[in-house]
Motif scaffolding. Structure first.
Motif, PDB file in Angstrom:
ATOM      1  N   ASP A 153      37.164  17.275  44.378  1.00 34.51           N
ATOM      2  CA  ASP A 153      37.549  18.367  45.286  1.00 34.51           C
ATOM      3  C   ASP A 153      38.397  19.406  44.573  1.00 34.51           C
ATOM      4  OD1 ASP A 153      37.699  19.920  47.539  1.00 34.51           O
ATOM      5  OD2 ASP A 153      38.226  18.271  48.873  1.00 34.51           O
ATOM      6  N   LEU A 154      37.822  19.968  43.523  1.00 30.60           N
ATOM      7  CA  LEU A 154      38.502  21.019  42.768  1.00 30.60           C
ATOM      8  C   LEU A 154      38.887  22.190  43.665  1.00 30.60           C
ATOM      9  CD1 LEU A 154      36.267  21.145  39.565  1.00 30.60           C
ATOM     10  CD2 LEU A 154      38.566  20.178  39.748  1.00 30.60           C
ATOM     11  N   THR A 198      30.100  25.040  48.178  1.00 30.13           N
ATOM     12  CA  THR A 198      30.940  23.948  48.647  1.00 30.13           C
ATOM     13  C   THR A 198      30.648  23.664  50.122  1.00 30.13           C
ATOM     14  OG1 THR A 198      33.210  23.083  48.649  1.00 30.13           O
ATOM     15  CG2 THR A 198      32.913  25.386  49.350  1.00 30.13           C
ATOM     16  N   GLY A 199      31.344  22.693  50.682  1.00 29.84           N
ATOM     17  CA  GLY A 199      31.163  22.339  52.075  1.00 29.84           C
ATOM     18  C   GLY A 199      31.391  20.861  52.317  1.00 29.84           C
ATOM     19  N   GLU A 220      42.216  12.510  47.231  1.00 31.67           N
ATOM     20  CA  GLU A 220      41.837  11.099  47.232  1.00 31.67           C
ATOM     21  C   GLU A 220      40.483  10.849  47.883  1.00 31.67           C
ATOM     22  OE1 GLU A 220      43.062   8.330  45.749  1.00 31.67           O
ATOM     23  OE2 GLU A 220      44.225   9.849  44.691  1.00 31.67           O
ATOM     24  N   HIS A 221      40.270  11.406  49.082  1.00 35.37           N
ATOM     25  CA  HIS A 221      39.047  11.124  49.839  1.00 35.37           C
ATOM     26  C   HIS A 221      38.859   9.614  49.987  1.00 35.37           C
ATOM     27  CE1 HIS A 221      38.336  15.277  50.128  1.00 35.37           C
ATOM     28  NE2 HIS A 221      37.817  15.474  48.941  1.00 35.37           N
ATOM     29  N   ASP A 222      37.825   9.050  49.383  1.00 39.74           N
ATOM     30  CA  ASP A 222      37.571   7.615  49.503  1.00 39.74           C
ATOM     31  C   ASP A 222      38.240   6.805  48.401  1.00 39.74           C
ATOM     32  OD1 ASP A 222      36.017   7.844  51.820  1.00 39.74           O
ATOM     33  OD2 ASP A 222      34.219   8.298  50.659  1.00 39.74           O
ATOM     34  N   GLY A 223      39.065   7.450  47.596  1.00 38.43           N
ATOM     35  CA  GLY A 223      39.760   6.740  46.535  1.00 38.43           C
ATOM     36  C   GLY A 223      38.896   6.383  45.347  1.00 38.43           C
ATOM     37  N   ILE A 273      28.494  23.129  42.278  1.00 37.87           N
ATOM     38  CA  ILE A 273      28.575  22.587  43.632  1.00 37.87           C
ATOM     39  C   ILE A 273      29.774  21.649  43.687  1.00 37.87           C
ATOM     40  CG2 ILE A 273      27.370  21.322  45.447  1.00 37.87           C
ATOM     41  CD1 ILE A 273      24.750  21.917  43.947  1.00 37.87           C
ATOM     42  N   ASP A 274      30.719  21.956  44.556  1.00 37.90           N
ATOM     43  CA  ASP A 274      31.928  21.147  44.680  1.00 37.90           C
ATOM     44  C   ASP A 274      31.937  20.473  46.041  1.00 37.90           C
ATOM     45  OD1 ASP A 274      34.460  20.222  43.712  1.00 37.90           O
ATOM     46  OD2 ASP A 274      35.446  21.663  45.038  1.00 37.90           O
ATOM     47  N   ASP A 275      31.783  19.160  46.045  1.00 36.16           N
ATOM     48  CA  ASP A 275      31.768  18.410  47.304  1.00 36.16           C
ATOM     49  C   ASP A 275      33.167  18.426  47.913  1.00 36.16           C
ATOM     50  OD1 ASP A 275      31.581  16.565  49.368  1.00 36.16           O
ATOM     51  OD2 ASP A 275      30.311  15.195  48.237  1.00 36.16           O
ATOM     52  N   ASN A 276      33.268  19.059  49.084  1.00 35.13           N
ATOM     53  CA  ASN A 276      34.540  19.169  49.779  1.00 35.13           C
ATOM     54  C   ASN A 276      34.775  17.985  50.708  1.00 35.13           C
ATOM     55  OD1 ASN A 276      36.949  20.415  50.383  1.00 35.13           O
ATOM     56  ND2 ASN A 276      36.090  22.082  51.562  1.00 35.13           N
ATOM     57  N   TYR A 277      33.973  16.939  50.511  1.00 39.45           N
ATOM     58  CA  TYR A 277      34.018  15.659  51.219  1.00 39.45           C
ATOM     59  C   TYR A 277      32.930  15.595  52.280  1.00 39.45           C
ATOM     60  CZ  TYR A 277      35.921  11.266  53.048  1.00 39.45           C
ATOM     61  OH  TYR A 277      36.087   9.952  53.429  1.00 39.45           O
ATOM     62  N   GLY A 278      31.917  14.784  51.997  1.00 35.53           N
ATOM     63  CA  GLY A 278      30.838  14.551  52.945  1.00 35.53           C
ATOM     64  C   GLY A 278      29.548  15.281  52.639  1.00 35.53           C
TER      65      GLY A 278
END
Length: 213
Positions: free
Chosen positions: A178-179, A77-78, A152-155, A104-109
């Motif tokens: 973002d699990l 992640t990251g 939500e991040h970018d919705g 791989i879990d996208d933690n935003y970005g």
């Protein structure tokens, strides 16, 4: 080199009956260490709810190390940059095609960086969206609409992408979901119980799928 790879495969397959998971450490400056309570909480949930016996002492392994072959499932992640050198990419590819699984879990970005680096691992195999009727959405708990939305991040709608090798899903990339945030201790993000439960149930599906396929 071939003999060395064969040895790794033998060592790895000897671990296939183990139930251990690890956090994957990578180069590039990205925060591979984010969500520190996520994987321990997921492991406890799985042990309590889907009859696993996973070591709750979560280890960290580097992507270029032969230590990754000790774990049927790696979690990554990251938020930022990721870099695989040639040895990292070869090691990860050999791990995956010999029976390993990477979530791989996208933690935003993280998405633009990991997408580029995965081309080093599988130059001729692109990420593709996983259909909602794939087994990973029903191994332990049913998700008929596919990947749940946790933050939500970018919705945007949550997306599950995968890389397949000889018909087997070897890598899962969860994006705009973002699990890991949902797996963290409740006070970290103050997510409602039902949202955390969805995240943990989907995580349990990933664990069960990785251990059984």
């Amino acid at each position: 080199m071939r003999n060395l790879i064969a040895l790794f495969v033998i060592l790895f397959t000897s671990q296939l009956f183990s139930q251990d998971v690890a956090v994957l450490k990578y180069k590039g400056g990205g925060d591979w260490y984010s969500n520190p309570t996520a994987l321990p909480n997921l492991v406890k949930y799985c042990n309590d709810n889907i009859d696993t016996n996973i070591n709750e002492n979560i280890q960290t392994v580097e992507v270029g190390s032969t230590d990754i072959y000790q774990f049927p499932l790696l979690h990554m992640t990251g938020h930022g940059n990721v870099f695989f050198d040639d040895d990292d990419a070869e090691n990860l590819r050999n791990y995956l095609i010999s029976g390993g699984f990477l979530h791989i879990d996208d933690n935003y970005g993280m998405e633009p960086y990991i997408t580029k680096e995965l081309k080093k691992v599988f130059p001729n195999n692109e990420l593709r969206e996983i259909p909602k009727d794939h087994a990973i959405f029903s191994t332990a708990f049913d998700f008929p609409n596919g990947l749940p939305k946790i933050h939500e991040h970018d919705g945007k709608a949550p997306k599950a992408f995968g890389i397949f090798h000889e018909g087997r899903l070897v890598l899962l990339f969860t994006f705009e979901s973002d699990l890991g945030d949902g797996w963290e201790d409740q006070e970290v993000h103050n997510d409602p119980d039902d949202v955390r439960e969805k995240a943990l149930k989907m995580g349990a599906n990933i664990v069960k799928y990785a251990f059984e396929n």
